[in-house]
Design a protein around this motif. Structure first.
Motif, PDB file in Angstrom:
ATOM      1  N   THR A  73       0.875  -1.164   0.000  1.00 18.07           N
ATOM      2  CA  THR A  73       0.000   0.000   0.000  1.00 18.07           C
ATOM      3  C   THR A  73       0.914   1.215   0.000  1.00 18.07           C
ATOM      4  O   THR A  73       2.135   1.080   0.118  1.00 18.07           O
ATOM      5  N   SER A  74       0.341   2.398  -0.161  1.00 23.70           N
ATOM      6  CA  SER A  74       1.183   3.600  -0.218  1.00 23.70           C
ATOM      7  C   SER A  74       0.388   4.832   0.177  1.00 23.70           C
ATOM      8  O   SER A  74      -0.840   4.828   0.203  1.00 23.70           O
ATOM      9  N   THR A  75       1.135   5.872   0.455  1.00 24.55           N
ATOM     10  CA  THR A  75       0.515   7.183   0.623  1.00 24.55           C
ATOM     11  C   THR A  75       0.493   7.862  -0.740  1.00 24.55           C
ATOM     12  O   THR A  75       1.221   7.481  -1.660  1.00 24.55           O
ATOM     13  N   THR A  76      -0.353   8.849  -0.882  1.00 18.37           N
ATOM     14  CA  THR A  76      -0.471   9.599  -2.127  1.00 18.37           C
ATOM     15  C   THR A  76       0.812  10.379  -2.397  1.00 18.37           C
ATOM     16  O   THR A  76       1.385  10.966  -1.481  1.00 18.37           O
ATOM     17  N   PHE A  77       1.277  10.368  -3.650  1.00 20.22           N
ATOM     18  CA  PHE A  77       2.408  11.206  -4.021  1.00 20.22           C
ATOM     19  C   PHE A  77       2.008  12.664  -3.859  1.00 20.22           C
ATOM     20  O   PHE A  77       0.991  13.100  -4.400  1.00 20.22           O
ATOM     21  N   THR A  78       2.795  13.423  -3.110  1.00 24.71           N
ATOM     22  CA  THR A  78       2.524  14.841  -2.907  1.00 24.71           C
ATOM     23  C   THR A  78       3.838  15.606  -2.885  1.00 24.71           C
ATOM     24  O   THR A  78       4.884  15.052  -2.555  1.00 24.71           O
ATOM     25  N   ASN A  79       3.769  16.889  -3.253  1.00 25.57           N
ATOM     26  CA  ASN A  79       4.994  17.691  -3.281  1.00 25.57           C
ATOM     27  C   ASN A  79       5.096  18.652  -2.100  1.00 25.57           C
ATOM     28  O   ASN A  79       5.999  19.471  -2.056  1.00 25.57           O
ATOM     29  N   GLY A  80       4.192  18.573  -1.153  1.00 25.03           N
ATOM     30  CA  GLY A  80       4.259  19.443   0.018  1.00 25.03           C
ATOM     31  C   GLY A  80       3.621  20.807  -0.206  1.00 25.03           C
ATOM     32  O   GLY A  80       3.474  21.584   0.723  1.00 25.03           O
ATOM     33  N   SER A  81       3.254  21.112  -1.448  1.00 27.67           N
ATOM     34  CA  SER A  81       2.602  22.398  -1.755  1.00 27.67           C
ATOM     35  C   SER A  81       1.169  22.193  -2.203  1.00 27.67           C
ATOM     36  O   SER A  81       0.572  23.069  -2.804  1.00 27.67           O
ATOM     37  N   GLY A  82       0.639  20.994  -1.926  1.00 23.80           N
ATOM     38  CA  GLY A  82      -0.751  20.726  -2.252  1.00 23.80           C
ATOM     39  C   GLY A  82      -0.975  19.999  -3.564  1.00 23.80           C
ATOM     40  O   GLY A  82      -2.081  19.562  -3.837  1.00 23.80           O
ATOM     41  N   GLN A  83       0.055  19.854  -4.393  1.00 20.32           N
ATOM     42  CA  GLN A  83      -0.112  19.115  -5.642  1.00 20.32           C
ATOM     43  C   GLN A  83       0.105  17.627  -5.358  1.00 20.32           C
ATOM     44  O   GLN A  83       1.015  17.251  -4.623  1.00 20.32           O
ATOM     45  N   THR A  84      -0.746  16.804  -5.962  1.00 21.43           N
ATOM     46  CA  THR A  84      -0.678  15.359  -5.761  1.00 21.43           C
ATOM     47  C   THR A  84      -0.838  14.653  -7.092  1.00 21.43           C
ATOM     48  O   THR A  84      -1.280  15.239  -8.074  1.00 21.43           O
ATOM     49  N   PHE A  85      -0.491  13.373  -7.100  1.00 26.71           N
ATOM     50  CA  PHE A  85      -0.798  12.495  -8.223  1.00 26.71           C
ATOM     51  C   PHE A  85      -2.092  11.770  -7.868  1.00 26.71           C
ATOM     52  O   PHE A  85      -2.433  11.627  -6.690  1.00 26.71           O
ATOM     53  N   PRO A  86      -2.811  11.260  -8.848  1.00 30.38           N
ATOM     54  CA  PRO A  86      -4.016  10.482  -8.542  1.00 30.38           C
ATOM     55  C   PRO A  86      -3.686   9.271  -7.660  1.00 30.38           C
ATOM     56  O   PRO A  86      -2.573   8.733  -7.719  1.00 30.38           O
ATOM     57  N   THR A  87      -4.647   8.843  -6.871  1.00 31.93           N
ATOM     58  CA  THR A  87      -4.423   7.695  -5.986  1.00 31.93           C
ATOM     59  C   THR A  87      -4.250   6.394  -6.782  1.00 31.93           C
ATOM     60  O   THR A  87      -3.800   5.406  -6.240  1.00 31.93           O
ATOM     61  N   SER A  88      -4.570   6.419  -8.062  1.00 35.59           N
ATOM     62  CA  SER A  88      -4.405   5.239  -8.923  1.00 35.59           C
ATOM     63  C   SER A  88      -3.146   5.336  -9.783  1.00 35.59           C
ATOM     64  O   SER A  88      -3.004   4.596 -10.758  1.00 35.59           O
ATOM     65  N   ALA A  89      -2.200   6.195  -9.416  1.00 35.91           N
ATOM     66  CA  ALA A  89      -1.027   6.457 -10.255  1.00 35.91           C
ATOM     67  C   ALA A  89      -0.073   5.283 -10.385  1.00 35.91           C
ATOM     68  O   ALA A  89       0.625   5.160 -11.382  1.00 35.91           O
ATOM     69  N   SER A  90       0.011   4.401  -9.396  1.00 31.56           N
ATOM     70  CA  SER A  90       1.033   3.348  -9.405  1.00 31.56           C
ATOM     71  C   SER A  90       0.451   1.952  -9.546  1.00 31.56           C
ATOM     72  O   SER A  90      -0.613   1.653  -8.996  1.00 31.56           O
ATOM     73  N   SER A  91       1.193   1.105 -10.267  1.00 33.17           N
ATOM     74  CA  SER A  91       0.830  -0.311 -10.433  1.00 33.17           C
ATOM     75  C   SER A  91       2.085  -1.159 -10.427  1.00 33.17           C
ATOM     76  O   SER A  91       3.109  -0.768 -10.993  1.00 33.17           O
ATOM     77  N   VAL A  92       1.992  -2.333  -9.807  1.00 33.27           N
ATOM     78  CA  VAL A  92       3.058  -3.321  -9.926  1.00 33.27           C
ATOM     79  C   VAL A  92       2.880  -3.953 -11.297  1.00 33.27           C
ATOM     80  O   VAL A  92       1.823  -4.516 -11.603  1.00 33.27           O
ATOM     81  N   THR A  93       3.905  -3.840 -12.153  1.00 29.75           N
ATOM     82  CA  THR A  93       3.797  -4.339 -13.522  1.00 29.75           C
ATOM     83  C   THR A  93       4.406  -5.720 -13.710  1.00 29.75           C
ATOM     84  O   THR A  93       4.050  -6.431 -14.645  1.00 29.75           O
TER      85      THR A  93
END
Length: 171
Positions: A73-93
Motif C-alpha cells: 500500500t502507499s501514501t499519495t504522491f505529494t509535493n508538500g505544496s498541495g499538488q498530488t498524483f491520482p491515488t491510482s497512479a502506481s501499479s506493480v507491472t
C-alpha cells in the motif's frame, strides 16, 4: 503548450511491516533494499517511469511450508505544496524472483498489473506476490517493478510517497 516547470523528482520511502505473528510460520521476515527514486522531465504528456524494490523474504522454522504473500500500500504522491498524483497512479507491472538460497522457489499465482492503492493515510494493502503451499521456503529475493504515471500537467518539484510492504502468512 506551455510547460509549468521542467522537472519532477520523485522520492519513495519504504516501510517494512511484519504482518505475521512470530509463531505463525516459525520464522518469517521481510527485508527491503534501498528506497527507490526516479525523475522525469515534464513534456506536457503523461509519462510512466518505473522503479524496482528488492525484497528479501526469509521463511524457516517448523511451519515454513504454509506459504506466504507480500502486500503493498502507499501514501499519495505529494509535493508538500498541495499538488498530488491520482491515488491510482502506481501499479506493480511485474515481479522478478532471484536466486532461492537453501529453499524451494516460490510459486506465484498473481496476475499483473496490480494497482498499488494510495491515500492519506495509506489504505488497506493488496497482495502483490504469493508463495503457494510448500514453496517459498528458505531465503529468496523478490523484486517488484512499479510503474507510476506522472500526469503531463504536473507541477515541477519533489513528490514523495511511502510504500508499506508486508509479508503475511498464507498463500
Amino acid at each position: 503548450m506551455t510547460l509549468r516547470k521542467s522537472l519532477v523528482a520523485l522520492a519513495i520511502g519504504i516501510t517494512s511491516a511484519l504482518a505475521a505473528t512470530a509463531g505463525a510460520l516459525g520464522s518469517l521476515t521481510l527485508t527491503p533494499g534501498a528506497a527507490p527514486t526516479f525523475s522525469v522531465t515534464l513534456t506536457g504528456a503523461d509519462q510512466t517511469p518505473t522503479y524496482s524494490v528488492a525484497l528479501t523474504v526469509a521463511n524457516g522454522g517448523s511451519t515454513k511450508n504454509g506459504g506466504w504473500n507480500l502486500t503493498i500500500t502507499s501514501t499519495t504522491f505529494t509535493n508538500g505544496s498541495g499538488q498530488t498524483f491520482p491515488t491510482s497512479a502506481s501499479s506493480v507491472t511485474a515481479v522478478a524472483v532471484g536466486a532461492c538460497a537453501g529453499s524451494v522457489c516460490p510459486t506465484n499465482s498473481i496476475a499483473y498489473p496490480v494497482g498499488v492503492p494510495a491515500g492519506s493515510p495509506a489504505p488497506a494493502a493488496v497482495k502483490l506476490f504469493n508463495a503457494a503451499l510448500s514453496t517459498g521456503t528458505g531465503t529468496v529475493t523478490v523484486t517488484p517493478t512499479v510503474g507510476t504515471t506522472v500526469p503531463g500537467n504536473s507541477y515541477a518539484g519533489t513528490y514523495a510517497s511511502t510504500l508499506t510492504l508486508a509479508v503475511v502468512a498464507g498463500p
